[in-house]
Design a protein around this motif. Structure first.
Motif, PDB file in Angstrom:
ATOM      1  N   ASP A   1     -14.672 -24.605  -1.049  1.00 21.42           N
ATOM      2  CA  ASP A   1     -14.375 -24.615   0.390  1.00 21.42           C
ATOM      3  C   ASP A   1     -13.851 -23.267   0.869  1.00 21.42           C
ATOM      4  O   ASP A   1     -14.120 -22.858   2.000  1.00 21.42           O
ATOM      5  CB  ASP A   1     -13.355 -25.713   0.702  1.00 21.42           C
ATOM      6  N   PHE A   2     -13.084 -22.588   0.025  1.00 15.75           N
ATOM      7  CA  PHE A   2     -12.595 -21.251   0.346  1.00 15.75           C
ATOM      8  C   PHE A   2     -12.099 -20.593  -0.940  1.00 15.75           C
ATOM      9  O   PHE A   2     -12.012 -21.244  -1.987  1.00 15.75           O
ATOM     10  CB  PHE A   2     -11.480 -21.283   1.399  1.00 15.75           C
ATOM     11  N   THR A   3     -11.799 -19.309  -0.870  1.00 14.56           N
ATOM     12  CA  THR A   3     -11.326 -18.560  -2.040  1.00 14.56           C
ATOM     13  C   THR A   3     -10.126 -17.708  -1.651  1.00 14.56           C
ATOM     14  O   THR A   3     -10.100 -17.115  -0.565  1.00 14.56           O
ATOM     15  CB  THR A   3     -12.439 -17.655  -2.607  1.00 14.56           C
ATOM     16  N   VAL A   4      -9.146 -17.646  -2.540  1.00 18.86           N
ATOM     17  CA  VAL A   4      -7.951 -16.830  -2.344  1.00 18.86           C
ATOM     18  C   VAL A   4      -7.852 -15.831  -3.484  1.00 18.86           C
ATOM     19  O   VAL A   4      -7.967 -16.204  -4.655  1.00 18.86           O
ATOM     20  CB  VAL A   4      -6.674 -17.700  -2.325  1.00 18.86           C
ATOM     21  N   GLN A   5      -7.669 -14.552  -3.161  1.00 17.78           N
ATOM     22  CA  GLN A   5      -7.321 -13.589  -4.213  1.00 17.78           C
ATOM     23  C   GLN A   5      -5.821 -13.327  -4.098  1.00 17.78           C
ATOM     24  O   GLN A   5      -5.290 -13.091  -3.025  1.00 17.78           O
ATOM     25  CB  GLN A   5      -8.188 -12.325  -4.155  1.00 17.78           C
ATOM     26  N   LEU A   6      -5.139 -13.404  -5.253  1.00 18.49           N
ATOM     27  CA  LEU A   6      -3.674 -13.461  -5.277  1.00 18.49           C
ATOM     28  C   LEU A   6      -2.968 -12.106  -5.278  1.00 18.49           C
ATOM     29  O   LEU A   6      -1.798 -12.015  -5.637  1.00 18.49           O
ATOM     30  CB  LEU A   6      -3.213 -14.267  -6.496  1.00 18.49           C
ATOM     31  N   GLY A   7      -3.657 -11.061  -4.861  1.00 19.61           N
ATOM     32  CA  GLY A   7      -3.014  -9.756  -4.769  1.00 19.61           C
ATOM     33  C   GLY A   7      -3.332  -8.863  -5.951  1.00 19.61           C
ATOM     34  O   GLY A   7      -3.806  -9.301  -6.991  1.00 19.61           O
ATOM     35  N   ASP A   8      -3.059  -7.550  -5.782  1.00 18.63           N
ATOM     36  CA  ASP A   8      -3.451  -6.528  -6.749  1.00 18.63           C
ATOM     37  C   ASP A   8      -4.958  -6.522  -6.934  1.00 18.63           C
ATOM     38  O   ASP A   8      -5.478  -6.583  -8.047  1.00 18.63           O
ATOM     39  CB  ASP A   8      -2.744  -6.714  -8.098  1.00 18.63           C
ATOM     40  N   LEU A   9      -5.664  -6.456  -5.822  1.00 19.60           N
ATOM     41  CA  LEU A   9      -7.113  -6.307  -5.873  1.00 19.60           C
ATOM     42  C   LEU A   9      -7.455  -4.951  -6.493  1.00 19.60           C
ATOM     43  O   LEU A   9      -8.455  -4.819  -7.198  1.00 19.60           O
ATOM     44  CB  LEU A   9      -7.703  -6.420  -4.465  1.00 19.60           C
ATOM     45  N   ILE A  10      -6.589  -3.964  -6.252  1.00 19.58           N
ATOM     46  CA  ILE A  10      -6.744  -2.647  -6.883  1.00 19.58           C
ATOM     47  C   ILE A  10      -5.515  -2.353  -7.738  1.00 19.58           C
ATOM     48  O   ILE A  10      -4.476  -3.014  -7.611  1.00 19.58           O
ATOM     49  CB  ILE A  10      -6.932  -1.531  -5.838  1.00 19.58           C
ATOM     50  N   ASP A  11      -5.652  -1.351  -8.586  1.00 17.11           N
ATOM     51  CA  ASP A  11      -4.502  -0.890  -9.358  1.00 17.11           C
ATOM     52  C   ASP A  11      -3.851   0.315  -8.693  1.00 17.11           C
ATOM     53  O   ASP A  11      -2.631   0.429  -8.638  1.00 17.11           O
ATOM     54  CB  ASP A  11      -4.920  -0.513 -10.782  1.00 17.11           C
ATOM     55  N   ARG A  12      -4.666   1.213  -8.189  1.00 17.74           N
ATOM     56  CA  ARG A  12      -4.186   2.434  -7.521  1.00 17.74           C
ATOM     57  C   ARG A  12      -5.362   3.075  -6.798  1.00 17.74           C
ATOM     58  O   ARG A  12      -6.488   2.634  -6.929  1.00 17.74           O
ATOM     59  CB  ARG A  12      -3.585   3.402  -8.555  1.00 17.74           C
ATOM     60  N   ASP A  13      -5.079   4.122  -6.052  1.00 18.63           N
ATOM     61  CA  ASP A  13      -6.089   4.926  -5.366  1.00 18.63           C
ATOM     62  C   ASP A  13      -6.777   4.156  -4.236  1.00 18.63           C
ATOM     63  O   ASP A  13      -7.420   3.126  -4.465  1.00 18.63           O
ATOM     64  CB  ASP A  13      -7.172   5.450  -6.324  1.00 18.63           C
ATOM     65  N   LEU A  14      -6.665   4.700  -3.055  1.00 17.53           N
ATOM     66  CA  LEU A  14      -7.201   4.058  -1.854  1.00 17.53           C
ATOM     67  C   LEU A  14      -8.702   3.802  -1.962  1.00 17.53           C
ATOM     68  O   LEU A  14      -9.203   2.757  -1.518  1.00 17.53           O
ATOM     69  CB  LEU A  14      -6.896   4.929  -0.631  1.00 17.53           C
ATOM     70  N   GLN A  15      -9.431   4.728  -2.595  1.00 15.16           N
ATOM     71  CA  GLN A  15     -10.886   4.582  -2.694  1.00 15.16           C
ATOM     72  C   GLN A  15     -11.304   3.403  -3.567  1.00 15.16           C
ATOM     73  O   GLN A  15     -12.471   2.969  -3.531  1.00 15.16           O
ATOM     74  CB  GLN A  15     -11.543   5.873  -3.211  1.00 15.16           C
ATOM     75  N   SER A  16     -10.382   2.847  -4.348  1.00 15.66           N
ATOM     76  CA  SER A  16     -10.704   1.681  -5.179  1.00 15.66           C
ATOM     77  C   SER A  16     -11.139   0.495  -4.321  1.00 15.66           C
ATOM     78  O   SER A  16     -11.970  -0.312  -4.750  1.00 15.66           O
ATOM     79  CB  SER A  16      -9.504   1.282  -6.035  1.00 15.66           C
TER      80      SER A  16
END
Length: 313
Positions: free
Chosen positions: A86-101
């Motif tokens: 029905d929906f999806t949640v990502q719980l944070g820290d999609l990246i480790d560092r660097d804005l371009q990530s």
């Protein structure tokens, strides 16, 4: 050789009975299976949860294989789409560092069909809060939404922190005061990679939960950092947060990431589930599909994430 028409007729009769018997057995099995399938309990709703993808184009650090999160998230997106959550949640820290990530990993997360929700993690703050919110397309740093008779709440556990707020700002100074008090008290969660939840956000949370209770809504809460059991990854003011979560007795579960090893606790009828981080290990993933039934939540874990059944208290 003598021909015995009676015997041949009898033999054909026996063959016909055997064939009919097999047909009856197959029909009976099909009928039973069909009835069972129709009577099987179906979940009220199901949603995907993806913790700590933590991508960056970086060398391996211990057990963290940052680049491998790309293939892991692609695989997860395919499964979540197949399951038609029905929906999806990502719980944070999609990246480790660097804005371009973000430009690499966010389009992969967006491959997941259906509504998607973001939780802010401490590693997401390559820039400050307002800019991260814009990049992820969030309306606010904390918010709530509803599916059927369930209320879902997203908290920002970085609200008071050293990395999400400009130095010298009001929230930075609040974070500094809270952190220094914890250090003085010897609290194990007095870590600079943790954060606290402001009085303003706690008041908002209490209001959301009070209104949900009046509407007889059950609640699931998402945050990046754990609040229970005691752990050095916990929110700075974790006790204040759990007091609010447990006040109305309608919060069934609190899901978080941050501590990649995972954890679990049950207190005053609320399940606290720390899901394992996807970034860990070379080739073993970690994410979940959570199914809500009348009397329980079932966590269907993939990779390192174990299955769990959370009974509604």
């Amino acid at each position: 050789m003598m021909f015995h028409p009676q015997k041949e007729l009898f033999s054909k009769f026996i063959g016909l009975v055997a064939t009919l018997g097999l047909a009856v057995t197959l029909f009976s099995t099909f009928l039973t299976t069909s009835i069972y399938a129709k009577g099987a309990e179906q979940p009220k709703l199901e949603f995907g949860v993806v913790p700590d993808v933590q991508y960056c184009d970086c060398e391996i650090n211990g057990t963290r294989y940052y680049r491998n999160s790309v293939s892991k998230l692609i695989d997860a997106s395919q499964v979540l789409n197949q399951e038609n959550v029905d929906f999806t949640v990502q719980l944070g820290d999609l990246i480790d560092r660097d804005l371009q990530s973000f430009s690499t990993i966010l389009p992969i997360f967006n491959m997941i069909e259906g509504p998607k929700y973001h939780v802010l993690g401490n590693h997401d703050f390559a820039v400050k809060t307002d800019e991260v919110i814009d990049i992820l397309g969030m309306e606010n740093q904390y918010y709530d939404f509803k599916y059927k008779n369930w209320r879902f709440v997203v908290l920002d556990t970085n609200d008071l922190s050293f990395y999400a707020n400009p130095e010298g700002s009001e929230k930075y100074e609040e974070a500094e005061a809270m952190y220094n008090q914890l250090v003085e008290n010897g609290a194990i969660q007095a870590q600079t990679y943790n954060g606290g939840i402001s009085a303003e956000q706690l008041a908002w949370l209490q209001d959301v939960l009070d209104k949900a209770a009046k509407r007889n809504e059950k609640v699931v809460v998402f945050g990046h950092m754990p609040v229970y059991p005691e752990n050095h990854h916990n929110v700075w003011n974790a006790e204040e947060v759990t007091e609010v979560l447990e006040a109305n007795g309608n919060v069934v579960a609190y899901f978080n990431g941050h501590n990649h090893a995972g954890n679990y606790g049950l207190q005053n009828g609320t399940h606290y589930v720390n899901l394992e981080g996807m970034v860990e290990t070379k080739d073993t993933t970690a994410y979940s599909i959570i199914r809500i039934y009348k009397d329980r939540l079932e966590i269907d874990g993939y990779g390192r994430q174990e299955d769990l059944v959370l009974e509604i208290q």
